[in-house]
Design an enzyme around this catalytic site. Sequence first.
Site, PDB file in Angstrom:
ATOM      1  CB  CYS A 119     -10.911  17.459   0.251  1.00  0.00           C
ATOM      2  SG  CYS A 119     -12.873  17.251   0.700  1.00  0.00           S
TER       3      CYS A 119
ATOM      4  CG  ASN B  79     -12.387  12.897  -3.527  1.00  0.00           C
ATOM      5  OD1 ASN B  79     -12.592  13.949  -4.442  1.00  0.00           O
ATOM      6  ND2 ASN B  79     -11.668  13.712  -2.727  1.00  0.00           N
TER       7      ASN B  79
ATOM      8  CD  GLU C   6     -14.408  20.595  -0.895  1.00  0.00           C
ATOM      9  OE1 GLU C   6     -12.975  20.803  -0.542  1.00  0.00           O
ATOM     10  OE2 GLU C   6     -14.019  19.286  -1.517  1.00  0.00           O
TER      11      GLU C   6
END
Length: 485
Positions: A285, A153, A251
């Site tokens: 995210c 992403n 993460e």
Amino acid sequence: MSGFDGKNFIGGEWRPAASGRTFEQRNPAFLHEVTGTFADSSADDVGAAIAAARAAYPAWRALSPLNRKSYLDRALRAMIERRDEIASVITRENGKALREARTEVDSAIKEMDYQIAEGVRLCGQTVPVDVGGTLAYSTREALGPVAIVTPWNFPLNVPCRKCTPALMAGNTVVFKPASLTPRTGLMFTELLAESGLPPGVVNCVTGAGGSVGAALVSDARIKAVSFTGSTPVGKSIQLAAARNLTPAQLELGGKNPAIVLPDADLELAVAEIVKGAFACSGQWCTSTSRVIVLEEIAAELTGRIVEAARAISVCDGANEDCGMGPVCGARQKADILEHIAKGRAEGARLLIGGTALDGDDYDHGCFIAPTVFDHVTPSMTIAREEIFGPVLAIITVSSFDEAVEVANGVAYGLSSSIFTNDLRRALTYMERAEVGLAHVNLMTALKEPQLAFGGVKDSGAGLPEAGSSGIEFFTRHKVCYVKYR
């Protein structure tokens, strides 16, 4: 870009996978367009990359931080010069709008610049001790070869945020980019290689996470693992790393809420929520995936959000006027549509979107309409699970306390926002929010490179990246006592 032949970068050389196998990457806006073929690597390639990183480590570690800085400064200048070229590659691989891809490159430049400076500021302490005639001090030292595993992403920004502090601290790197965006990862590697880095300091291996990633993170020669991706994969990485007592920086996913109180500036709230929910097709995210609104303003806020979502122009991200591009690949499209179907089946009311877009402009790609549900309850799947797509769930509550309870009532704890002009409630929420990033009157996705970035609960583990903790993760502390009289 079609016809690009992507190879691994190991020990200062571009080379195919040891097996000779390759895989294709396709443009999510035009699935018939193959953007390139890439090395489909195996454990043999990972082993070669780790061996190269180990061989390069002593000399790289011995350089002063200012000498290491000189290499990374050259790579940074090259990134600035090639900004538009890199952005175009990101859009073709990931699908995000070209303006969003340019913003990603700009953010990567800031991240890299900041972490280069952090490497120069990497200092220990001197402290007084009880023993006379003794100098006591601490230092921060490099770890050795480290593994960097990054997502699709943000295929440039995240590698910059991770690799730069690792290198500035004196470590060598084995980098595995996401298989959906390998060309962007190789471009970043190319920038570093062309800066004159000694062979083996940076190595890049492409291929499937199940083979390449697994071999990389489980190897005892790797001294730290930094990973960004899904929570299930992150947990498996932590287990594999723990067998060798290898530190892991994870993460992971999020289910990020935006609370809207009755005194909020609704125009501001709508603008920030819609940007947070649908930028990059909802594939941050930190994207806003839940709106938690008090009942007295729920109807007005919901109407404004639907109106703003309806105005988003969905098309190929390469179009300069693109409001939202495709999602990143056929599998991602199918997963998002499955969550939308669950929302409808569980009783949420679909207000807009909810389908794959069709027609001449859409049939060839992975396009999903901006989607908004209301009548969502906290127990519904779309209110609990990370969807990672352009889907927004609106939950109505009766009080501020209930809003906080609902916001915290999920497994994730990455980011959140509250929209209010009541300072007492804003600061109370900052205190009670179970997240790594909390915002007032700003979108959930906002972050700055000079501050740490990471989540709690199922959204992260280990020291957060970025800020001063980004480079701290890639070092170990040593304390020295020197008796001189």
